[in-house]
Design an enzyme around this catalytic site. Structure first.
Site, PDB file in Angstrom:
ATOM      1  N   GLY A 278      42.713  10.646  -1.575  1.00  0.00           N
ATOM      2  CA  GLY A 278      42.259   9.755  -2.534  1.00  0.00           C
ATOM      3  C   GLY A 278      42.670  10.128  -3.984  1.00  0.00           C
ATOM      4  O   GLY A 278      42.121  10.303  -4.921  1.00  0.00           O
TER       5      GLY A 278
ATOM      6  N   SER B 299      45.176   8.495  -5.953  1.00  0.00           N
ATOM      7  CA  SER B 299      45.492   7.476  -6.697  1.00  0.00           C
ATOM      8  C   SER B 299      45.024   7.068  -8.145  1.00  0.00           C
ATOM      9  O   SER B 299      45.390   6.743  -8.883  1.00  0.00           O
ATOM     10  CB  SER B 299      45.637   6.220  -6.160  1.00  0.00           C
ATOM     11  OG  SER B 299      44.395   5.884  -5.487  1.00  0.00           O
ATOM     12  N   ARG B 300      43.642   7.665  -7.945  1.00  0.00           N
ATOM     13  CA  ARG B 300      42.737   7.216  -9.303  1.00  0.00           C
ATOM     14  C   ARG B 300      41.700   8.371  -9.595  1.00  0.00           C
ATOM     15  O   ARG B 300      41.649   9.341  -8.614  1.00  0.00           O
ATOM     16  CB  ARG B 300      41.962   6.014  -9.003  1.00  0.00           C
ATOM     17  CG  ARG B 300      42.757   4.948  -8.916  1.00  0.00           C
ATOM     18  CD  ARG B 300      41.737   3.511  -8.655  1.00  0.00           C
ATOM     19  NE  ARG B 300      41.257   3.675  -7.603  1.00  0.00           N
ATOM     20  CZ  ARG B 300      40.062   3.353  -7.328  1.00  0.00           C
ATOM     21  NH1 ARG B 300      39.166   3.646  -8.384  1.00  0.00           N
ATOM     22  NH2 ARG B 300      39.466   3.175  -6.226  1.00  0.00           N
TER      23      ARG B 300
ATOM     24  N   VAL C 238      41.716   7.450   5.138  1.00  0.00           N
ATOM     25  CA  VAL C 238      41.575   8.764   5.637  1.00  0.00           C
ATOM     26  C   VAL C 238      40.177   8.737   6.670  1.00  0.00           C
ATOM     27  O   VAL C 238      39.849   9.436   7.243  1.00  0.00           O
ATOM     28  CB  VAL C 238      41.330   9.796   4.775  1.00  0.00           C
ATOM     29  CG1 VAL C 238      42.679  10.345   4.277  1.00  0.00           C
ATOM     30  CG2 VAL C 238      40.168   9.554   3.706  1.00  0.00           C
TER      31      VAL C 238
ATOM     32  N   ASN D 123      39.017  14.774  -1.121  1.00  0.00           N
ATOM     33  CA  ASN D 123      38.314  14.018  -2.192  1.00  0.00           C
ATOM     34  C   ASN D 123      37.920  12.793  -2.071  1.00  0.00           C
ATOM     35  O   ASN D 123      37.119  12.242  -2.557  1.00  0.00           O
ATOM     36  CB  ASN D 123      39.210  14.251  -3.465  1.00  0.00           C
ATOM     37  CG  ASN D 123      39.161  13.476  -4.591  1.00  0.00           C
ATOM     38  OD1 ASN D 123      37.997  13.667  -5.312  1.00  0.00           O
ATOM     39  ND2 ASN D 123      39.774  12.379  -4.645  1.00  0.00           N
TER      40      ASN D 123
ATOM     41  N   SER E 162      28.681  15.873  -4.145  1.00  0.00           N
ATOM     42  CA  SER E 162      28.363  15.416  -5.354  1.00  0.00           C
ATOM     43  C   SER E 162      26.900  15.990  -5.590  1.00  0.00           C
ATOM     44  O   SER E 162      26.195  16.612  -4.882  1.00  0.00           O
ATOM     45  CB  SER E 162      27.919  13.904  -5.454  1.00  0.00           C
ATOM     46  OG  SER E 162      27.116  13.480  -6.311  1.00  0.00           O
TER      47      SER E 162
ATOM     48  N   TYR F  26      24.695   7.471   0.257  1.00  0.00           N
ATOM     49  CA  TYR F  26      25.578   8.012  -0.553  1.00  0.00           C
ATOM     50  C   TYR F  26      25.219   9.682  -0.419  1.00  0.00           C
ATOM     51  O   TYR F  26      25.839  10.502  -0.407  1.00  0.00           O
ATOM     52  CB  TYR F  26      25.924   7.514  -1.992  1.00  0.00           C
ATOM     53  CG  TYR F  26      26.953   8.360  -2.684  1.00  0.00           C
ATOM     54  CD1 TYR F  26      28.075   8.390  -2.474  1.00  0.00           C
ATOM     55  CD2 TYR F  26      26.386   9.207  -3.894  1.00  0.00           C
ATOM     56  CE1 TYR F  26      29.250   9.144  -3.292  1.00  0.00           C
ATOM     57  CE2 TYR F  26      27.262  10.051  -4.391  1.00  0.00           C
ATOM     58  CZ  TYR F  26      28.722   9.846  -4.378  1.00  0.00           C
ATOM     59  OH  TYR F  26      29.654  10.613  -5.039  1.00  0.00           O
TER      60      TYR F  26
ATOM     61  N   ALA G  38      22.972  11.159   1.370  1.00  0.00           N
ATOM     62  CA  ALA G  38      22.899  11.700   2.594  1.00  0.00           C
ATOM     63  C   ALA G  38      24.359  12.114   3.093  1.00  0.00           C
ATOM     64  O   ALA G  38      24.540  13.270   3.652  1.00  0.00           O
ATOM     65  CB  ALA G  38      22.194  10.916   3.653  1.00  0.00           C
TER      66      ALA G  38
ATOM     67  N   LYS H 215      27.137  12.722   1.105  1.00  0.00           N
ATOM     68  CA  LYS H 215      27.257  14.028   0.381  1.00  0.00           C
ATOM     69  C   LYS H 215      26.690  15.337   0.934  1.00  0.00           C
ATOM     70  O   LYS H 215      27.219  16.344   0.589  1.00  0.00           O
ATOM     71  CB  LYS H 215      27.178  13.595  -1.078  1.00  0.00           C
ATOM     72  CG  LYS H 215      28.089  12.656  -1.609  1.00  0.00           C
ATOM     73  CD  LYS H 215      29.568  13.173  -1.397  1.00  0.00           C
ATOM     74  CE  LYS H 215      30.617  12.211  -1.901  1.00  0.00           C
ATOM     75  NZ  LYS H 215      32.013  12.537  -1.841  1.00  0.00           N
TER      76      LYS H 215
HETATM   77  P1  NAP Z   1      37.206   6.603  -7.841  1.00  0.00           P
HETATM   78  O1  NAP Z   1      37.657   6.914  -9.220  1.00  0.00           O
HETATM   79  O2  NAP Z   1      36.564   5.564  -7.371  1.00  0.00           O
HETATM   80  O3  NAP Z   1      38.451   6.801  -6.672  1.00  0.00           O
HETATM   81  C1  NAP Z   1      38.391   6.986  -5.478  1.00  0.00           C
HETATM   82  C2  NAP Z   1      39.503   7.484  -4.633  1.00  0.00           C
HETATM   83  O4  NAP Z   1      39.208   7.448  -3.258  1.00  0.00           O
HETATM   84  C3  NAP Z   1      40.706   6.515  -4.917  1.00  0.00           C
HETATM   85  O5  NAP Z   1      41.950   7.052  -5.231  1.00  0.00           O
HETATM   86  C4  NAP Z   1      40.844   5.744  -3.469  1.00  0.00           C
HETATM   87  O6  NAP Z   1      41.774   5.279  -3.195  1.00  0.00           O
HETATM   88  C5  NAP Z   1      40.237   6.753  -2.561  1.00  0.00           C
HETATM   89  N1  NAP Z   1      39.636   6.434  -1.454  1.00  0.00           N
HETATM   90  C6  NAP Z   1      38.524   5.786  -1.149  1.00  0.00           C
HETATM   91  N2  NAP Z   1      38.782   5.515   0.196  1.00  0.00           N
HETATM   92  C7  NAP Z   1      39.586   6.090   0.733  1.00  0.00           C
HETATM   93  C8  NAP Z   1      40.335   5.950   1.906  1.00  0.00           C
HETATM   94  N3  NAP Z   1      39.663   5.676   3.138  1.00  0.00           N
HETATM   95  N4  NAP Z   1      41.441   6.593   2.484  1.00  0.00           N
HETATM   96  C9  NAP Z   1      42.023   7.142   1.551  1.00  0.00           C
HETATM   97  N5  NAP Z   1      41.582   7.242   0.248  1.00  0.00           N
HETATM   98  C10 NAP Z   1      40.537   6.539  -0.226  1.00  0.00           C
HETATM   99  O7  NAP Z   1      36.352   7.983  -7.524  1.00  0.00           O
HETATM  100  P2  NAP Z   1      36.054   9.285  -7.933  1.00  0.00           P
HETATM  101  O8  NAP Z   1      35.123   9.238  -9.136  1.00  0.00           O
HETATM  102  O9  NAP Z   1      37.438   9.864  -8.591  1.00  0.00           O
HETATM  103  O10 NAP Z   1      35.638  10.307  -7.033  1.00  0.00           O
HETATM  104  C11 NAP Z   1      36.220  11.097  -6.128  1.00  0.00           C
HETATM  105  C12 NAP Z   1      35.245  11.907  -5.113  1.00  0.00           C
HETATM  106  O11 NAP Z   1      34.294  12.606  -6.140  1.00  0.00           O
HETATM  107  C13 NAP Z   1      34.336  11.248  -4.288  1.00  0.00           C
HETATM  108  O12 NAP Z   1      34.218  11.813  -3.112  1.00  0.00           O
HETATM  109  C14 NAP Z   1      33.126  11.091  -5.034  1.00  0.00           C
HETATM  110  O13 NAP Z   1      32.239  10.753  -4.154  1.00  0.00           O
HETATM  111  C15 NAP Z   1      33.331  12.201  -5.691  1.00  0.00           C
HETATM  112  N6  NAP Z   1      32.382  12.438  -6.888  1.00  0.00           N
HETATM  113  C16 NAP Z   1      32.460  11.498  -7.919  1.00  0.00           C
HETATM  114  C17 NAP Z   1      31.520  11.534  -8.958  1.00  0.00           C
HETATM  115  C18 NAP Z   1      31.574  10.852 -10.112  1.00  0.00           C
HETATM  116  O14 NAP Z   1      30.705  10.712 -11.069  1.00  0.00           O
HETATM  117  N7  NAP Z   1      32.779   9.948 -10.461  1.00  0.00           N
HETATM  118  C19 NAP Z   1      30.538  12.455  -8.912  1.00  0.00           C
HETATM  119  C20 NAP Z   1      30.425  13.362  -7.861  1.00  0.00           C
HETATM  120  C21 NAP Z   1      31.259  13.167  -6.803  1.00  0.00           C
HETATM  121  P3  NAP Z   1      42.688   3.776  -3.466  1.00  0.00           P
HETATM  122  O15 NAP Z   1      42.049   3.362  -4.802  1.00  0.00           O
HETATM  123  O16 NAP Z   1      44.012   4.185  -3.226  1.00  0.00           O
HETATM  124  O17 NAP Z   1      42.181   2.895  -2.369  1.00  0.00           O
END
Ligand code: NAP
Length: 244
Positions: free
Chosen positions: A9, A11-12, A61, A87, A139, A152, A154, A156
Site C-alpha cells: 500500500g 501508492s498513497r 495483498v 502497511n 492504529s 476496524y 478489532a 487493528k
Molecule cells: P490511505 O491513504 O487510504 O492509503 C491506503 C493504501 O493502502 C493505498 O496505497 C492503497 O493502495 C493500499 N491498499 C488498500 N488495500 C490494498 C490491497 N488490498 N492491496 C494492496 N494495497 C492496498 O491510508 P493511510 O492513512 O496511508 O493508511 C496506511 C495504513 O496506516 C493503514 O493500514 C491504516 O489502517 C493505518 N493507519 C492510518 C491512520 C490514519 O489516520 N491515516 C491511523 C492509524 C493507522 P491503492 O490506492 O493502490 O489501492
C-alpha cells in the site's frame, strides 16, 4: 550491500511517505499498490529520476495468488526481501449494528489476512538467512477502540496480537517483528471526517496537530534499522500524545 524493503500500500499516504524515506536512505524499495496505478507509477518515475532503486508492483495483498505473483516478480528483479512493511489497509465508519458480514470480512481480509499472506511469503528466505524484519501497521484504535469503527478497531487489535505472537516465534531466528500504531494522520483515509471532527481530534492531541505521513515513516524507518535490532514484539505509537 543494499537492503530490500517491500512496503504494501505504498501508492498513497503513509506507505508512499515510507517508500520515499527508505529510498532516500538507500534501500531498494518495492512500492506495492492495488488500484492507484498512476500515483504508484509516478512515484516510481520520480524516485528513479533521482537515482533511487525502486520498483512499483501491483497486487491485491488480500489475495494469496496476487501476493505469490508479486513475490516471484520481486525474486526475479531484486532477490529476497530483507524488510516487510505491512502497511496496506482500509477503514470504515459504521455503527456496529449496521456492520454486515461482508464489511467485517472485507476489513479483516485487507487489514489482517494480508499481513498473514505477505509475512508467510517473505519468511522462508528470512528464516534461511536468519535475518529479517517485519513491521506491521496497526492504529491507536487497535489499542483503545473507536466508536463506530468496531470492525476496524478489532482488525487493528488483531494486527497487534499477530505482531506479539510472531515476534516470540521468530525471535530465535533473529527476525524482529514490531508494530507501529499511528494516531490520527493527515491522509486520504481521514478525508471522510468533517472539519469539526478533525478540530476535536486536534484538541484531544497534546501536540495540537494531526500527524503527517512523514511522522510515521520515520518511526518505521527507525524500526527497520540495525540500531533497532534488540527491539521486537513492541507496539510503537506515534500519536502526538493522544494516548498517554
Ligand atoms: P490511505 O491513504 O487510504 O492509503 C491506503 C493504501 O493502502 C493505498 O496505497 C492503497 O493502495 C493500499 N491498499 C488498500 N488495500 C490494498 C490491497 N488490498 N492491496 C494492496 N494495497 C492496498 O491510508 P493511510 O492513512 O496511508 O493508511 C496506511 C495504513 O496506516 C493503514 O493500514 C491504516 O489502517 C493505518 N493507519 C492510518 C491512520 C490514519 O489516520 N491515516 C491511523 C492509524 C493507522 P491503492 O490506492 O493502490 O489501492
Amino acid at each position: 550491500m543494499k537492503k530490500t524493503v517491500l512496503i504494501t500500500g505504498a501508492s498513497r499516504g503513509i506507505g508512499r511517505a515510507t517508500a520515499i524515506a527508505f529510498a532516500k536512505e538507500d534501500y531498494r524499495v518495492i512500492i506495492n499498490y492495488f488500484q492507484s496505478v498512476h500515483p504508484a507509477q509516478q512515484l516510481q518515475s520520480a524516485l528513479r529520476e533521482q537515482g533511487y532503486d525502486v520498483l512499483a508492483l501491483q497486487a491485491d495483498v488480500s489475495n494469496k495468488k496476487d501476493v505469490n505473483r508479486m513475490m516471484q516478480d520481486i525474486k526475479d528483479s531484486f532477490g529476497t526481501v530483507d524488510i516487510l512493511v505491512n502497511n496496506a489497509g482500509i477503514s470504515q465508519q459504521k455503527l456496529f449494528t449496521d456492520t454486515t458480514e461482508e464489511d467485517w470480512d472485507h476489513l479483516f481480509d485487507y487489514n489482517v489476512k494480508a499481513c498473514y499472506y505477505c509475512s508467510q511469503a517473505v519468511l522462508p528466505d528470512m528464516l534461511a538467512k536468519k535475518r529479517g524484519k517485519i513491521i506491521n501497521i496497526s492504529s491507536i484504535w487497535g489499542i483503545c477502540g473507536a466508536s463506530c469503527e468496531v470492525a476496524y478497531s478489532a482488525s487493528k487489535a488483531a494486527v497487534i496480537g499477530l505482531t506479539k505472537a510472531l515476534a516470540k516465534e521468530l525471535g530465535p531466528s533473529n527476525i524482529q517483528v514490531n508494530c507501529v500504531a499511528p494516531g490520527v494522520i493527515n491522509t486520504d483515509m481521514n478525508r471522510c471526517l468533517d472539519e469539526q471532527t478533525l478540530h476535536t481530534l486536534c484538541d484531544q492531541t497534546p501536540l495540537c496537530r494531526l500527524g503527517s505521513p512523514e511522522d510515521i515513516a520515520s518511526a518505521i524507518l527507525f524500526l527497520a534499522d540495525a540500531k533497532a535490532d534488540f527491539i521486537t514484539g513492541q507496539i510503537f505509537s506515534p500519536n502526538g500524545g493522544f494516548l498517554i
